[in-house]
Structures are given as structure tokens and as C-alpha cells.
Design a protein around this motif. Structure first.
Motif, PDB file in Angstrom:
ATOM      1  N   GLU A  47       0.809  -1.229   0.000  1.00  0.00           N
ATOM      2  CA  GLU A  47       0.000   0.000   0.000  1.00  0.00           C
ATOM      3  C   GLU A  47       0.835   1.268   0.000  1.00  0.00           C
ATOM      4  OE1 GLU A  47      -0.308  -2.546   1.999  1.00  0.00           O
ATOM      5  OE2 GLU A  47      -2.408  -3.046   2.456  1.00  0.00           O
ATOM      6  N   MET A  48       2.078   1.166   0.505  1.00  0.00           N
ATOM      7  CA  MET A  48       2.955   2.333   0.567  1.00  0.00           C
ATOM      8  C   MET A  48       3.878   2.427  -0.640  1.00  0.00           C
ATOM      9  SD  MET A  48       1.891   3.773   3.259  1.00  0.00           S
ATOM     10  CE  MET A  48       3.121   5.067   3.427  1.00  0.00           C
ATOM     11  N   GLY A  49       3.688   1.536  -1.615  1.00  0.00           N
ATOM     12  CA  GLY A  49       4.478   1.594  -2.838  1.00  0.00           C
ATOM     13  C   GLY A  49       5.813   0.891  -2.757  1.00  0.00           C
ATOM     14  N   LYS A  50       6.053   0.148  -1.687  1.00  0.00           N
ATOM     15  CA  LYS A  50       7.331  -0.546  -1.533  1.00  0.00           C
ATOM     16  C   LYS A  50       7.229  -1.971  -2.070  1.00  0.00           C
ATOM     17  CE  LYS A  50       8.771   2.071   2.565  1.00  0.00           C
ATOM     18  NZ  LYS A  50       9.174   1.983   3.991  1.00  0.00           N
ATOM     19  N   LEU A  51       8.322  -2.428  -2.651  1.00  0.00           N
ATOM     20  CA  LEU A  51       8.368  -3.791  -3.170  1.00  0.00           C
ATOM     21  C   LEU A  51       8.243  -4.801  -2.030  1.00  0.00           C
ATOM     22  CD1 LEU A  51      11.239  -3.851  -5.837  1.00  0.00           C
ATOM     23  CD2 LEU A  51       8.859  -4.490  -6.207  1.00  0.00           C
ATOM     24  N   PHE A  52       7.519  -5.879  -2.291  1.00  0.00           N
ATOM     25  CA  PHE A  52       7.447  -6.955  -1.308  1.00  0.00           C
ATOM     26  C   PHE A  52       8.788  -7.682  -1.254  1.00  0.00           C
ATOM     27  CE2 PHE A  52       2.851  -6.816  -2.487  1.00  0.00           C
ATOM     28  CZ  PHE A  52       2.343  -6.564  -1.214  1.00  0.00           C
ATOM     29  N   ARG A  53       9.260  -7.970  -0.063  1.00  0.00           N
ATOM     30  CA  ARG A  53      10.451  -8.798   0.088  1.00  0.00           C
ATOM     31  C   ARG A  53      10.106 -10.234  -0.302  1.00  0.00           C
ATOM     32  NH1 ARG A  53      11.188  -9.428   5.283  1.00  0.00           N
ATOM     33  NH2 ARG A  53      12.935 -10.799   4.857  1.00  0.00           N
ATOM     34  N   PRO A  54      10.946 -10.904  -1.090  1.00  0.00           N
ATOM     35  CA  PRO A  54      10.664 -12.282  -1.492  1.00  0.00           C
ATOM     36  C   PRO A  54      10.386 -13.218  -0.320  1.00  0.00           C
ATOM     37  CG  PRO A  54      12.441 -11.405  -2.811  1.00  0.00           C
ATOM     38  CD  PRO A  54      12.138 -10.365  -1.761  1.00  0.00           C
ATOM     39  N   ASN A  55      11.178 -13.110   0.740  1.00  0.00           N
ATOM     40  CA  ASN A  55      10.969 -13.996   1.892  1.00  0.00           C
ATOM     41  C   ASN A  55       9.654 -13.688   2.610  1.00  0.00           C
ATOM     42  OD1 ASN A  55      13.339 -15.346   1.395  1.00  0.00           O
ATOM     43  ND2 ASN A  55      14.544 -14.183   2.883  1.00  0.00           N
ATOM     44  N   TYR A  56       9.229 -12.436   2.550  1.00  0.00           N
ATOM     45  CA  TYR A  56       7.941 -12.073   3.140  1.00  0.00           C
ATOM     46  C   TYR A  56       6.812 -12.788   2.397  1.00  0.00           C
ATOM     47  CZ  TYR A  56       3.688  -9.428   4.040  1.00  0.00           C
ATOM     48  OH  TYR A  56       2.384  -9.092   4.346  1.00  0.00           O
ATOM     49  N   ILE A  57       6.900 -12.852   1.080  1.00  0.00           N
ATOM     50  CA  ILE A  57       5.866 -13.524   0.294  1.00  0.00           C
ATOM     51  C   ILE A  57       5.751 -14.983   0.723  1.00  0.00           C
ATOM     52  CG2 ILE A  57       5.248 -14.316  -2.028  1.00  0.00           C
ATOM     53  CD1 ILE A  57       4.779 -11.351  -1.611  1.00  0.00           C
ATOM     54  N   THR A  58       6.872 -15.653   0.851  1.00  0.00           N
ATOM     55  CA  THR A  58       6.874 -17.067   1.259  1.00  0.00           C
ATOM     56  C   THR A  58       6.254 -17.245   2.637  1.00  0.00           C
ATOM     57  OG1 THR A  58       8.871 -17.492  -0.060  1.00  0.00           O
ATOM     58  CG2 THR A  58       8.336 -19.075   1.682  1.00  0.00           C
ATOM     59  N   ASP A  59       6.674 -16.428   3.593  1.00  0.00           N
ATOM     60  CA  ASP A  59       6.182 -16.558   4.967  1.00  0.00           C
ATOM     61  C   ASP A  59       4.711 -16.164   5.081  1.00  0.00           C
ATOM     62  OD1 ASP A  59       8.735 -17.309   5.659  1.00  0.00           O
ATOM     63  OD2 ASP A  59       9.331 -15.316   6.336  1.00  0.00           O
ATOM     64  N   HIS A  60       4.328 -15.080   4.417  1.00  0.00           N
ATOM     65  CA  HIS A  60       2.951 -14.605   4.504  1.00  0.00           C
ATOM     66  C   HIS A  60       1.988 -15.581   3.833  1.00  0.00           C
ATOM     67  CE1 HIS A  60      -0.157 -11.645   5.214  1.00  0.00           C
ATOM     68  NE2 HIS A  60      -0.522 -11.683   3.930  1.00  0.00           N
ATOM     69  N   PHE A  61       2.430 -16.189   2.744  1.00  0.00           N
ATOM     70  CA  PHE A  61       1.594 -17.178   2.050  1.00  0.00           C
ATOM     71  C   PHE A  61       1.296 -18.361   2.966  1.00  0.00           C
ATOM     72  CE2 PHE A  61       1.156 -20.920  -0.767  1.00  0.00           C
ATOM     73  CZ  PHE A  61       0.044 -20.524  -1.487  1.00  0.00           C
ATOM     74  N   ARG A  62       2.292 -18.792   3.704  1.00  0.00           N
ATOM     75  CA  ARG A  62       2.103 -19.909   4.646  1.00  0.00           C
ATOM     76  C   ARG A  62       1.071 -19.539   5.717  1.00  0.00           C
ATOM     77  NH1 ARG A  62       6.798 -19.905   6.736  1.00  0.00           N
ATOM     78  NH2 ARG A  62       7.778 -21.101   5.061  1.00  0.00           N
ATOM     79  N   LEU A  63       1.161 -18.311   6.213  1.00  0.00           N
ATOM     80  CA  LEU A  63       0.203 -17.857   7.230  1.00  0.00           C
ATOM     81  C   LEU A  63      -1.215 -17.761   6.660  1.00  0.00           C
ATOM     82  CD1 LEU A  63       2.261 -15.066   9.041  1.00  0.00           C
ATOM     83  CD2 LEU A  63       1.604 -17.300   9.959  1.00  0.00           C
ATOM     84  N   LEU A  64      -1.327 -17.311   5.426  1.00  0.00           N
ATOM     85  CA  LEU A  64      -2.648 -17.200   4.791  1.00  0.00           C
ATOM     86  C   LEU A  64      -3.337 -18.561   4.710  1.00  0.00           C
ATOM     87  CD1 LEU A  64      -2.070 -14.699   1.832  1.00  0.00           C
ATOM     88  CD2 LEU A  64      -3.497 -14.348   3.853  1.00  0.00           C
ATOM     89  N   LEU A  65      -2.569 -19.575   4.364  1.00  0.00           N
ATOM     90  CA  LEU A  65      -3.146 -20.923   4.274  1.00  0.00           C
ATOM     91  C   LEU A  65      -3.607 -21.406   5.640  1.00  0.00           C
ATOM     92  CD1 LEU A  65      -0.732 -22.735   1.762  1.00  0.00           C
ATOM     93  CD2 LEU A  65      -2.772 -21.378   1.294  1.00  0.00           C
ATOM     94  N   GLN A  66      -2.819 -21.119   6.662  1.00  0.00           N
ATOM     95  CA  GLN A  66      -3.182 -21.538   8.016  1.00  0.00           C
ATOM     96  C   GLN A  66      -4.444 -20.821   8.484  1.00  0.00           C
ATOM     97  OE1 GLN A  66       0.294 -20.736  10.404  1.00  0.00           O
ATOM     98  NE2 GLN A  66       1.470 -22.439   9.555  1.00  0.00           N
TER      99      GLN A  66
END
Length: 412
Positions: A305-324
Motif C-alpha cells: 500500500e505504501m508503494g514498496k516492493l514486497f520482500r521475497p521472503n515475506y511472500i513465502t512466509d505470509h503465504f504460509r500464514l494465509l493458508l493456516q
């Protein structure tokens, strides 16, 4: 041929000086030789320089045969780290980090504890390394990766005439464990899209699943690579993550995994609408946050939302949390790429076309990963073998009898 003058230099290794001599054989061919001086770097530059001059005289024209002390090979553990530094400019950043991680995690300790020098490494030591990895519960693929690093380092030593042969070539690698890629079905993907539609990484998830992108590729998609008029999207940029001076740093570059990774794909209608909506969101966020909005990545599609690129490792970790959070079956983020391939296969798309869609460098890579999912080709084989075993019917047989006979055969 007149022997050339010996030259040399000093460099630091583990806080101590090492001398590097440029020696020349009778044909004038240069050969570098490293000699650990054992002199601490701090406050001892003159002392180390004096020792370097002594070595140059000892190895120079008319010098006596150097003593064993001066001809010692470096400790193999030290050589591995030196080799990695020398190799760094020729390999991918992620490959460098992978090699560094294996040296830190296991190789350094294994060879340093045994005090093995480069010239002392034997096939039995490589086999012992394999056994130690297996004892720690790792699989064959892990052993193969470690073996590859050791072999490449030894090959460099052979090429530079530091040793005469590569002993790793005398050790058989274990057979590769067959990797069965995980994937979501069409229904599971629909549930995933619905459950995460309001999440900041919803666009990342859907682009990955529709196009079978690698994580670095989806984060590297830029608006300038999307042609809404012609209906195309080009995969030509990547975003990765590295640790520099102890801090995580995002790396952006026009360099993909292989040449085949550069590809231009049709803009799927559903993705066209998703991207247009993402564009509107970014414009709204920029108007809302004004000066606080990051303008460094305005050309990138996958930003927060602030225009910053997502960190690749954040995508991996956040995706795991979303599934849970949404009680969805656990898979890796990379398995969205496999899910795309699975759906293409289920629709009868030939493996060669899937190779082009995913950007694999060879057909063999695609076939090796996804051949077990190719049910359509197996169905064709089943029908062919059924026909081969089908009894021949008399020419006057009725159409109804042919149909019944075929049905009986398929029920075998």
C-alpha cells in the motif's frame, strides 16, 4: 628458456597474511602458489612483506628446492572459502549464497576438524562426508548438492595445477530422489483466490498461479512490460533478496534464471482485469499517502500500500500464514507454479508448450518434474494397448457387436 623473475603479493585470510607467488615453468607458463605465513595482519605488514621477499628469493632462479614447510598445500577448509571468493563474479548471487551456506553449515567443520590439506583429500574423505550427511537424516539430493560444491572446488584446483586429479570424480554420487511436486486442484485454487482476494499479496498469488511464475519473476513484473493494447505480458526482470553487511537488501535486475526464462505471454482476460484493478489501487494509495508514498518502484506491479516492493521472503512466509488462517491445505508458494503446470496438463496441453509457458531451459526439465501428472498421454496409451489386444471380428459383424466387443475389452 631463461627463468623469469618471481613476483608475488599478500592478502588476508582469517586475520593472517597469505603470500601468493607467481611461478613460471620452463616453458614460461605461470602457476600461482599460495603460502600461509601465519603472521597476524594487524601491525605486521612490514614483517609479512619481508617474508614475501624471502620466499621470492627462495623460489627464484638458482634457488634450492624449497623445504616442505614452504610447499604445504592450504587447509582444504581455507581453500574452499578462497575458491568461493574467486568464483563469486562468475556465478549467480543466489548460487553464491547457497555455496556459502553449505560451507558454513557443514563443509568447513568437516574438513577443518580433520586438518586436511588440499593435497591430502582422498576419495575416502568424500565418502565419509556423504555418510555424515546421511547420518544427520538428510536425503540423497542434499548429499548430491554438497558433493557438487566439493567437486567444483577441486576442479578449480586441478585447472590451476594445485593438485593433479579430482578425487571427487572417483566417488559415486547417490541416486537422485524423485521429486514429486505439490499442487492445488482447480477447486482448491478457486478457494485460495476467494479467501485471499482482499489480502495485499492477492495479485502476487493469482499472477503466480495463472502464469506459473517463479517468485523472483512475479515480483519483477513491471507496468512497462505489460502491453494492454496488444494483450501481452513480458517476463524480463526479477526481484531477489540478499544479505549485505548483515542487512536484508532487495536486488532488482534484468537477469533471469536462464535465457528461456525471458518470455512474452498472452494477457489472460482475468489477469487483464486484475492488473487494471491493481493499477487503480496504486493510484488511489499514492493520492492518499502523498509524500509518504514510496516513488522508487512506480513501475512495479507487486508493491504494498505504501508503494514498496514486497520482500521475497515475506511472500513465502505470509503465504504460509494465509493458508493456516483460512484452513487451506498447506503447500509452498512455489507449488503455485506446479499447480499451473498440472492444470495445463489436465487440459491436454503438450509438454513442449508447457516448457515454453514456464520458461524451462530444456524439455527434459519439464518432463522430469511433471511426467507423473501427464494423465492424458497415459489415457492414449491405455486405449492403444486395449485396441492391440482386441479380438478381430468377422467382416460381417454388426455395428452393435463391434461396440459390445470394444466395451468388453476396455473392461479388462
Amino acid at each position: 628458456m631463461e627463468q623469469r623473475e618471481i613476483t608475488g603479493s599478500l592478502y588476508e585470510r582469517n586475520g593472517k597474511y597469505t603470500a601468493v607467488l607467481n611461478l613460471y615453468d620452463e616453458t614460461g607458463k605461470r602457476k600461482q602458489k599460495s603460502i600461509a605465513l601465519g603472521i597476524p595482519v594487524k601491525g605486521n605488514k612490514r614483517k609479512a612483506q619481508a617474508r614475501l621477499e624471502e620466499l621470492k628469493r627462495e623460489y627464484g632462479p638458482g634457488a634450492a628446492t624449497p623445504s616442505p614447510k614452504h610447499t604445504e598445500s592450504p587447509l582444504f577448509a581455507d581453500f574452499l572459502r578462497d575458491w568461493l571468493k574467486i568464483t563469486a563474479p562468475t556465478i549467480e548471487r543466489t548460487t553464491y549464497r547457497s555455496y556459502e551456506g553449505m560451507i558454513d553449515a557443514r563443509l568447513d567443520a568437516f574438513f577443518r576438524e580433520r586438518k586436511l590439506r588440499l593435497c591430502d583429500v582422498e576419495p575416502r574423505h568424500i565418502r565419509e562426508l556423504h555418510e555424515s550427511i546421511f547420518k544427520d537424516g538428510c536425503n540423497a539430493n542434499t548429499v548430491i548438492h554438497y558433493h557438487a560444491v566439493v567437486r567444483k572446488a577441486l576442479q578449480y584446483a586441478v585447472k590451476n595445477e594445485m593438485i593433479s586429479e579430482n578425487v571427487a570424480d572417483k566417488v559415486d554420487r547417490p541416486k537422485t530422489s524423485k521429486y514429486l511436486a505439490g499442487f492445488y486442484s482447480k477447486e482448491e485454487l478457486a478457494d485460495l483466490f476467494k479467501a485471499t482476494c482482499d489480502d495485499p499479496i492477492a495479485t502476487v498469488i493469482q499472477l503466480t498461479a495463472y502464469y506459473g511464475l517463479r517468485r523472483s519473476e512475479v515480483l519483477g513484473i513491471r507496468w512497462s512490460a505489460i502491453d494492454f493494447e496488444r494483450g501481452t505480458i513480458s517476463i524480463n526482470h526479477k526481484v531477489t533478496e540478499d544479505v549485505v553487511n548483515g542487512k536484508h537488501k532487495i536486488i532488482t535486475e534484468d537477469k533471469l534464471k536462464t535465457k528461456s526464462s525471458f518470455r512474452t505471454l498472452p494477457l489472460i482476460p482475468a489477469m487483464r482485469e486484475l492488473l487494471l484493478e491493481q493499477q487503480r489501487k496504486q493510484e488511489n494509495y499514492r493520492a492518499l499517502f502523498k509524500r509518504s508514498y514510496c516513488t522508487d518502484y512506480l513501475d512495479y506491479v507487486c508493491v504494498d500500500e505504501m508503494g514498496k516492493l514486497f520482500r521475497p521472503n515475506y511472500i513465502t512466509d505470509h503465504f504460509r500464514l494465509l493458508l493456516q488462517r483460512n484452513a487451506l491445505r498447506p503447500i509452498r508458494f512455489h507449488d503455485l507454479r506446479h499447480s499451473c503446470a498440472s492444470l495445463l496438463l489436465s487440459q491436454g496441453i503438450p509438454m513442449k508448450q508447457i516448457q515454453d509457458w514456464l520458461g524451462h531451459s530444456t524439455f527434459a526439465t519439464t518432463a522430469d518434474i511433471y511426467s507423473h501428472l501427464d494423465f492424458n498421454s497415459k489415457q492414449e496409451s491405455a486405449e492403444a494397448i486395449a485396441q492391440a489386444f482386441a479380438p478381430e471380428l468377422p467382416a460381417e459383424a454388426t455395428e452393435q457387436e463391434k461396440i459390445q466387443s470394444c466395451g468388453m475389452t476396455m473392461g479388462m
